[in-house]
Design a protein around this motif. Structure first.
Motif, short mmCIF file in Angstrom:
data_model
loop_
_atom_site.label_atom_id
_atom_site.label_comp_id
_atom_site.label_asym_id
_atom_site.label_seq_id
_atom_site.Cartn_x
_atom_site.Cartn_y
_atom_site.Cartn_z
N ARG A 142 0.84 -1.18 0.00
CA ARG A 142 0.00 0.00 0.00
C ARG A 142 0.88 1.23 0.00
O ARG A 142 1.79 1.35 0.82
N PHE A 143 0.65 2.11 -0.93
CA PHE A 143 1.38 3.37 -0.92
C PHE A 143 0.53 4.40 -1.66
O PHE A 143 -0.37 4.04 -2.40
N ARG A 144 0.84 5.66 -1.40
CA ARG A 144 0.04 6.70 -2.04
C ARG A 144 0.38 6.73 -3.53
O ARG A 144 1.52 6.58 -3.92
N GLY A 164 -4.00 7.61 10.40
CA GLY A 164 -2.77 8.06 9.76
C GLY A 164 -1.87 6.89 9.44
O GLY A 164 -2.19 5.74 9.71
N THR A 165 -0.72 7.19 8.86
CA THR A 165 0.20 6.14 8.47
C THR A 165 1.16 5.84 9.60
O THR A 165 1.89 6.72 10.05
N GLY A 181 3.40 1.16 7.95
CA GLY A 181 2.87 1.61 6.67
C GLY A 181 3.91 2.39 5.90
O GLY A 181 4.06 2.24 4.68
N LYS A 182 4.65 3.22 6.63
CA LYS A 182 5.68 4.03 5.96
C LYS A 182 6.75 3.13 5.37
O LYS A 182 7.22 3.34 4.25
N GLU A 204 6.41 0.11 4.41
CA GLU A 204 5.84 -0.58 3.26
C GLU A 204 5.88 0.32 2.02
O GLU A 204 6.27 -0.10 0.94
N ALA A 205 5.49 1.59 2.22
CA ALA A 205 5.48 2.52 1.09
C ALA A 205 6.89 2.72 0.56
O ALA A 205 7.11 2.78 -0.65
#
Lengths: 403, 414
Positions: free
Chosen positions: A227-229, B9-10, B14-15, B17-18
């Motif tokens: 998942r990423f923007r 929020g992230t 999550g960060k 992963e992105a």
């Protein structure tokens, strides 16, 4: 109107005429192509005999269609049948032609009109007959349009110039010539360097596949799983990039390559081919990755594998079939690529196969060479395709929004 | 007490992963932008530049060097001759200089005022050159024994030249002539009309033929796999092979198709299928249908096989006839895939270049926009005009894609 059409007699006559004409044309075309002699379908003959055959082939005793078929054979031999055979045609071909035209007409109609009765029919029987007619016609039509160009390609390559001009229809092979039949192929390999082009094409295609996978697998995984923007935007832009016509890109690439001296180099081609295939491969693979159960990977993550190890140990082994499809599809694109090779290569020692064939297209080179070159380019892809048809079909369906 | 509820929020995971995602995507993004985005920008740039094919080679100083006169014995007088010219007929080169080494054993007698000699190193500054300038420099020398011994000739040491010229691709000259030329006259609308005809009929034809083929093979029987493979042949074979096969099949002089038609009495004389208006356009459209029906066939067949059979059984119970089942059950189910295919194939046929280029070269009223790019850039050698056509194509593509994505979000994707 529909009720009138559905009367068995009317249906039988209509379908009989159409079917007989289809068969007469098919037999005439195939025999002309096989022997080079004069066969032609007769519209008037098909009208008369087709109507008769249709009526005779309605369900009933078997002797009726047989007798009708035999009559049509005789009519053909007398020159008044649905197919006209010239007097110059050999006895054997005439006999085969007459038997085929009458036999296939009668047999086909017997099957098509299976449960149509002479009087009024219901919709089901009528439509089933029409569908059977369309099916038969469809098989003949599709087989013909697909086979004829390839048939002409292969047999032209075995002929020589004077034979080709003398009778363009005569594709009969003179087996007594032995290996001389393959003279064009021999000349291509000896004089025109086609062996080297074949190797070039093969090397370039394989390298393209490898490079494409190296780039596309991580990319596709990221788009499908992480998942990423900007994820949605990214997958859309892949599709968009995939739609940019090559000719638009080819012009600036040509300029850049001219200025940097990358034209006429293998490196230049290897640099550009994978980029044209990466978006396709990425698009195909991400679709497949999405379909894999995420739980397996999550289990791997829970057990302490890193993401990259998960990809390597779990995702990749699971997606081997998809990788095979993608590889085949990419291989096919690279192998068939023409535009870039045509624009970027003009040194005959660096040609790919498609570029080599393009260079054969000149008035000084006989056309059987051109066709022999085409056969050389087509055969490997056909072998791969037939051998791995299952993967290839999957690859085509998954990726080929592009053509 | 902290409020209960899911985290917003992230988070750090999550960060991470992105970050990983972008890391995995970087190679692709980089390479694709190098070969797709950069050229696209370049196309826009070139389209407003007055560039000709010949301008791609930057003007340069061409130098030839030889020795003239007697040089066989000691004391002979000879000349080292330098012939120089500006390779461009219309561009200036500034600061032209060259350096060379005079071979040992040649005693330089006098020098052109623009040249200096330092030991054996010769340097000449020729200043600025007008287009198509030619110059010949003669340097008189006397032959000595050393020259005869070592056998090194003046042309053996290559002379280095310098000179700067303004490159048309990078300078600040802009023009709208390319677009004017492209949009001027009826030609553009003719080309656009041909493109639309080709794209619309090629796409619809391929869809209908593909639908027919899919209906044929949507049942299991022996040999179904073989037939399916056979019907894909036109699509998987190299375009160049099948295009030439068609050309030879329909050749007006020795093509089998013409021989067949003449023999069957359909036409009295041979038809020039790919050389006559409007027949050529119809033929390339038919070729397009022939080559791409397998694609629609595959997609439609895949969709057909995924339709639930229960529905057909229910329809059978209700006494629906085969045509009714097709029209009321199959067609609505297939409508989605048909429209998606139509849009995609339309865009692709619109962008198609190879087929027409190989079949007719854009002659006989078959010049589409893409063929026009090639025609302008290479046949007329006006790269700028070719780029302008490419920009027009790209504009059309954006328009279609906007439509496509709007539509895709409603329809089930591929």
């Amino acid at each position: 109107m529909m009720v009138f059409l559905r009367r068995g007699s009317v249906t039988a006559i209509l379908i009989g005429v159409l079917w007989t004409f289809v068969i007469a044309t098919t037999v005439a075309v195939s025999l002309s192509f096989a022997t080079g002699e004069a066969f032609r379908p007769s519209l008037f003959g098909s009208l008369i005999w087709g109507a008769g055959l249709g009526l005779a082939c309605l369900p009933g005793p078997r002797w009726k269609p047989m007798l009708a078929g035999l009559t049509v054979v005789i009519a053909c031999l007398l020159g008044v049948g649905p197919m006209v055979i010239a007097d110059t045609v050999s006895v054997f071909s005439t006999l085969v032609g007459a038997l085929a035209a009458a036999g296939f007409s009668a047999l086909g109609l017997w099957m098509i009109l299976d449960d149509v009765v002479f009087g009024a029919n219901n919709r089901h029987a009528f439509e089933a007959a029409v569908i059977r007619f369309c099916t038969g016609f469809g098989y003949i039509f599709f087989t013909a349009i697909v086979v004829i160009p390839f048939y002409v390609m292969v047999l032209t390559s075995l002929k020589n110039q004077s034979e080709l001009i003398q009778n363009p229809l005569d594709f009969s092979i003179d087996l007594s010539k032995g290996t001389d039949l393959f003279r064009s192929y021999n000349e291509l390999f000896v004089k025109f360097n086609f062996g080297e082009y074949l190797l070039n094409s093969f090397a370039i295609s394989v390298l393209t596949v490898i490079i494409t996978l190296l780039f596309a697998v991580p990319g596709a995984y990221a788009v499908a799983r992480l998942r990423f923007r900007g994820q949605v935007m990214f997958s859309r832009s892949i599709l968009l990039i995939y739609m940019v016509p090559m000719i638009v890109l080819a012009l600036p690439i040509y300029i850049a390559y001219s200025m940097t001296g990358l034209r006429n180099t293998m490196t230049g081609i290897i640099m550009i081919y994978p980029v044209t295939t990466i978006p396709v491969a990425l698009y195909m693979l991400q679709g497949y990755f999405r379909g894999l159960p995420a739980e397996v990977e999550e289990a791997g993550l829970m057990d302490g594998l890193s993401r990259l190890r998960v990809i390597w140990k779990i995702t990749l082994p699971l997606s081997l079939p998809a990788m095979a499809s993608v590889s085949l599809y990419v291989f096919m694109i690279a192998w068939n690529e023409f535009l870039l090779a045509f624009m970027l290569l003009d040194d005959p020692s660096k040609f790919t196969l498609t570029r080599g064939i393009a260079s054969l297209n000149s008035s000084e080179i006989p056309r059987q060479h051109l066709m022999a070159g085409s056969v050389i380019a087509t055969v490997p892809i056909m072998i791969i395709f037939l051998g791995l048809e299952r993967f290839m079909t999957k690859g085509l369906t998954a990726g080929s929004v592009k053509g | 007490m902290a409020p209960l509820g899911p985290p917003v929020g992230t988070g750090p995971l999550g960060k991470r992963e992105a970050r990983l995602a972008w890391g995995l995507l970087t190679p692709t993004i980089f390479s694709v932008s190098m070969v797709v985005i950069l050229p696209l920008l370049a196309i826009f740039w070139i389209s407003v530049k007055p560039v000709e094919l010949a301008d791609l080679r930057a003007p340069e100083v061409v130098l030839r060097e030889d020795i003239r006169g007697d040089y066989t014995a000691v004391g002979d007088n000879a000349n080292i001759r330098y012939r120089l010219r500006n390779s461009s007929q219309d561009q200036v080169i500034t600061g032209v200089t060259f350096t060379d080494t005079v071979p040992a054993g040649l005693a330089v007698q006098s020098l052109d005022p623009r040249c200096t000699l330092d030991g054996r190193a010769l340097f000449c500054d020729l200043g600025d050159w007008e287009p198509a300038t030619r110059e010949t420099l003669l340097i008189p020398v006397v032959v000595e024994q050393a020259y005869l011994d070592n056998g090194l000739r003046p042309q053996d040491s290559s002379a280095e030249t310098t000179g700067t010229s303004s490159n048309i691709l990078t300078n600040a000259t802009f023009t709208f002539d390319n677009f004017k030329r492209v949009f001027n006259g009826d030609e553009f609308f003719g080309v656009l009309g041909v493109t639309l005809f080709y794209a619309v009929f090629g796409t619809i034809g391929a869809l209908l033929v593909g639908l027919f083929a899919a209906l044929l093979l949507n049942k299991t029987f022996r040999g179904q796999g073989i037939l399916r493979g056979l019907y894909l042949f036109p699509y998987v074979s190299p375009i160049i092979a099948v295009a030439f096969a068609w050309l030879i099949l329909f050749d007006p002089f020795s093509g089998s198709a013409n021989a067949l038609l003449v023999q069957m009495g359909v036409t009295p004389t041979a038809i020039n299928f790919f050389g006559e208006r409007p027949l050529a356009l119809i033929m390339v459209t038919i070729f397009e249908i022939w080559r791409y029906f397998p694609l629609s066939f595959l997609f439609i067949l895949a969709r057909m096989q995924s339709i639930d059979t229960d529905m057909y059984e229910a329809a059978d119970m209700d006494g629906a006839s085969p045509f009714q089942k097709f029209w009321y059950l199959s067609v609505p189910q297939l409508l989605g895939i048909l429209s998606v295919l139509f849009l995609l194939r339309f865009i692709w046929t619109f962008n198609k270049f190879d087929d027409i280029f190989l079949l007719t070269g854009g002659n006989a009223g078959t010049r589409t926009l893409t063929v026009n790019v090639y025609e302008q850039a290479f046949a007329i050698s006006n790269i700028g005009a070719g780029a302008a056509v490419a920009v027009v194509i790209f504009g059309c593509l954006l328009l279609f894609s906007a439509f496509f994505f709007r539509f895709m979000s409603q329809e089930e994707g591929l």
